[in-house]
Motif scaffolding. Structure first.
Motif, PDB file in Angstrom:
ATOM      1  N   ASP A 243       0.887  -1.170   0.000  1.00  0.00           N
ATOM      2  CA  ASP A 243       0.000   0.000   0.000  1.00  0.00           C
ATOM      3  C   ASP A 243       0.927   1.223   0.000  1.00  0.00           C
ATOM      4  OD1 ASP A 243      -1.513   2.206   0.670  1.00  0.00           O
ATOM      5  OD2 ASP A 243      -2.805   1.109   2.061  1.00  0.00           O
ATOM      6  N   GLU A 244       1.120   1.787  -1.184  1.00  0.00           N
ATOM      7  CA  GLU A 244       2.151   2.828  -1.353  1.00  0.00           C
ATOM      8  C   GLU A 244       1.850   4.090  -0.556  1.00  0.00           C
ATOM      9  OE1 GLU A 244       1.964   3.173  -5.604  1.00  0.00           O
ATOM     10  OE2 GLU A 244       3.567   1.710  -5.920  1.00  0.00           O
ATOM     11  N   MET A 245       0.565   4.436  -0.447  1.00  0.00           N
ATOM     12  CA  MET A 245       0.206   5.658   0.305  1.00  0.00           C
ATOM     13  C   MET A 245       0.579   5.459   1.779  1.00  0.00           C
ATOM     14  SD  MET A 245      -0.734   7.582  -1.989  1.00  0.00           S
ATOM     15  CE  MET A 245      -0.531   7.011  -3.652  1.00  0.00           C
ATOM     16  N   GLU A 249       3.434   7.514   4.017  1.00  0.00           N
ATOM     17  CA  GLU A 249       3.104   8.151   5.294  1.00  0.00           C
ATOM     18  C   GLU A 249       4.036   7.652   6.401  1.00  0.00           C
ATOM     19  OE1 GLU A 249      -1.114   8.062   5.981  1.00  0.00           O
ATOM     20  OE2 GLU A 249      -0.775   8.459   8.125  1.00  0.00           O
ATOM     21  N   ALA A 250       4.275   6.327   6.419  1.00  0.00           N
ATOM     22  CA  ALA A 250       5.169   5.764   7.449  1.00  0.00           C
ATOM     23  C   ALA A 250       6.572   6.356   7.324  1.00  0.00           C
ATOM     24  CB  ALA A 250       5.216   4.240   7.317  1.00  0.00           C
ATOM     25  N   LEU A 251       7.036   6.554   6.096  1.00  0.00           N
ATOM     26  CA  LEU A 251       8.372   7.142   5.898  1.00  0.00           C
ATOM     27  C   LEU A 251       8.387   8.600   6.335  1.00  0.00           C
ATOM     28  CD1 LEU A 251       9.053   5.509   2.430  1.00  0.00           C
ATOM     29  CD2 LEU A 251      10.528   5.211   4.428  1.00  0.00           C
ATOM     30  N   LEU A 256       9.610   4.222   9.806  1.00  0.00           N
ATOM     31  CA  LEU A 256      10.381   3.238   9.048  1.00  0.00           C
ATOM     32  C   LEU A 256      11.669   3.935   8.647  1.00  0.00           C
ATOM     33  CD1 LEU A 256       9.464   0.444   7.902  1.00  0.00           C
ATOM     34  CD2 LEU A 256       8.966   1.614   5.771  1.00  0.00           C
ATOM     35  N   PHE A 257      12.785   3.209   8.644  1.00  0.00           N
ATOM     36  CA  PHE A 257      14.065   3.882   8.360  1.00  0.00           C
ATOM     37  C   PHE A 257      14.165   4.289   6.886  1.00  0.00           C
ATOM     38  CE2 PHE A 257      18.590   3.828   7.228  1.00  0.00           C
ATOM     39  CZ  PHE A 257      19.026   4.835   8.075  1.00  0.00           C
ATOM     40  N   GLY A 258      13.801   3.349   6.005  1.00  0.00           N
ATOM     41  CA  GLY A 258      13.937   3.676   4.583  1.00  0.00           C
ATOM     42  C   GLY A 258      13.270   2.636   3.708  1.00  0.00           C
ATOM     43  N   ALA A 259      13.092   2.996   2.434  1.00  0.00           N
ATOM     44  CA  ALA A 259      12.487   2.059   1.479  1.00  0.00           C
ATOM     45  C   ALA A 259      13.236   2.140   0.155  1.00  0.00           C
ATOM     46  CB  ALA A 259      11.007   2.381   1.284  1.00  0.00           C
ATOM     47  N   SER A 277       8.729  12.017  -2.797  1.00  0.00           N
ATOM     48  CA  SER A 277       9.222  13.043  -1.859  1.00  0.00           C
ATOM     49  C   SER A 277       9.378  12.491  -0.444  1.00  0.00           C
ATOM     50  CB  SER A 277       8.267  14.243  -1.854  1.00  0.00           C
ATOM     51  OG  SER A 277       6.952  13.791  -1.621  1.00  0.00           O
ATOM     52  N   ALA A 278       9.252  11.175  -0.282  1.00  0.00           N
ATOM     53  CA  ALA A 278       9.388  10.583   1.056  1.00  0.00           C
ATOM     54  C   ALA A 278      10.863  10.541   1.457  1.00  0.00           C
ATOM     55  CB  ALA A 278       8.797   9.179   1.061  1.00  0.00           C
ATOM     56  N   PRO A 279      11.161  10.702   2.753  1.00  0.00           N
ATOM     57  CA  PRO A 279      12.566  10.684   3.179  1.00  0.00           C
ATOM     58  C   PRO A 279      13.198   9.298   3.076  1.00  0.00           C
ATOM     59  CG  PRO A 279      11.091  10.908   5.072  1.00  0.00           C
ATOM     60  CD  PRO A 279      10.231  10.956   3.861  1.00  0.00           C
TER      61      PRO A 279
END
Ligand code: NAD
Length: 331
Positions: A243-245, A249-251, A256-259, A277-279
């Protein structure tokens, strides 16, 4: 011999000489249907005996538009982009190329994404170019001593990824695969657990399962909430597994550290997609399978499957099997 048309939907390789060499002796000609063409009407005009396709979807309407169609040939492993039931209903084979050696490239890519995230390779590269010499203080990098690896899917690619991740000294490897050989796992010191267990315990989670109705959004908001804030999630399999959305949001909330993401639910990915734009997110454009070697093997094996069907045989890697006989014969 009259020419039989073999349609390439939205061609993406440098050329199709490999396919032409295999299929021309059988009286077949490769015809490209481009991204801007109306696929249904082009297919209706062409009436191909086979369709060759990469990641683009092949719909029921497109299959229906081709009365002479015998085979939808997927360049690659996953067949989730083809309407399997529509093909089966008409006795049209769907085949794939599971054995073009992509396990080497895809597992390399999973490890590359892991290292890029863990060592912050992309963000440090950008920082150096922007004269931002952070040297150890700028971004968190947790150590991974005693870390646990989680693999969801332990087929060709998952097993090869396990071998390569093995050199990083993970304390334990947890596997989720209802069909995996448990004896083989035990011999390799790995353990089958539930997916919730992997989400709770693993520090690095890598996805290697096909996209199936039961695996769609296998990583959802609830499972993301189970993960540790130091966990890295890698997806080189199919975008629809996550679930990409919820992931974005978790990032954003640093849960969560990273994806590391090579595949998206919609490809090409929308430029406004929140994962862009997620970290601490390293992205690639569904390229995990690619090398010059793998492409040549893939094109050759796909063409050989078309040749088999034109010769009245079943494809070697037939994916939408129906009971009874071998299916349609070639007129
Ligand atoms: P494979 O068939 O060898 O392995 C898939 C494994 O997933 C199998 O062991 C199967 O038992 C397991 N599985 C099935 N259902 C499961 C479930 N519900 N939970 C956990 N595991 C489950 O396939 P492979 O060659 O290893 O490829 C895996 C996937 O990788 C493909 O289906 C494809 O979607 C993807 N892929 C991506 C790229 C890329 O370029 N990014 C390239 C090739 C393949």
């Amino acid at each position: 011999m009259p020419l039989k048309a073999v349609a390439v939907l939205e061609p993406g390789y440098a050329d199709y000489r490999v396919e032409q060499a295999v299929l021309a002796p059988l009286g077949a000609d490769i015809v490209a249907i481009g991204k801007d063409d109306d696929a249904v009407s082009s297919l209706r005009d062409l009436d191909p005996v086979a369709i060759l396709v990469r990641e683009r979807t092949v719909s029921a309407a497109e299959i229906e538009a081709c009365p002479s169609l015998r085979l939808v040939m997927r360049y690659g492993v996953g067949v989730d982009n083809v309407d399997m039931d529509a093909a089966k209903g008409r006795g049209i084979y769907v085949a794939n190329v599971p054995d073009y050696g992509a396990e080497h490239e895809v597992s390399d890519h999973a490890v590359a994404l892991y290292l890029a995230l863990q060592r912050r390779v992309v963000s440090r590269d950008r920082a150096v170019r922007n004269a931002n010499w952070g040297s150890g203080s700028e971004e968190r990098i947790p150590g991974r001593e005693g870390a646990i690896l989680g693999l969801i899917g332990f087929g060709r690619i998952g097993a090869e990824a396990a071998r390569k991740f093995g050199v990083f000294g993970f304390a334990e490897t947890l596997v989720v695969d209802p069909y995996a050989d448990t004896q083989l796992l035990a011999e390799r010191g790995m353990r089958q657990v539930s997916i919730d267990d992997v989400c709770r315990k693993a520090d690095v989670i890598s996805l290697h399962t096909p996209l199936l109705p039961e695996t769609r959004h296998i990583i959802n908001a609830d499972r993301l909430a189970m993960m540790k804030p130091t966990t890295i999630l890698i997806n080189v399999s199919r975008g629809g597994l996550i679930d990409e959305m919820a992931l974005a949001e978790a990032l954003r909330e640093r849960r969560l550290f990273g994806a590391g993401i090579d595949v998206f639910e919609q490809e090409p990915v929308d430029p406004d997609h929140p994962l862009l734009s997620a970290p601490n997110t390293v992205l690639s454009d569904h390229i995990a399978w690619y090398s010059e070697r793998s492409t040549k093997t893939l094109q050759t094996r796909a063409a050989e499957e078309v040749a088999r069907v034109l010769n009245g045989e079943q494809p070697k890697n037939w994916r939408n099997k129906w009971s009874g006989d071998a299916g349609p014969s070639v007129p």
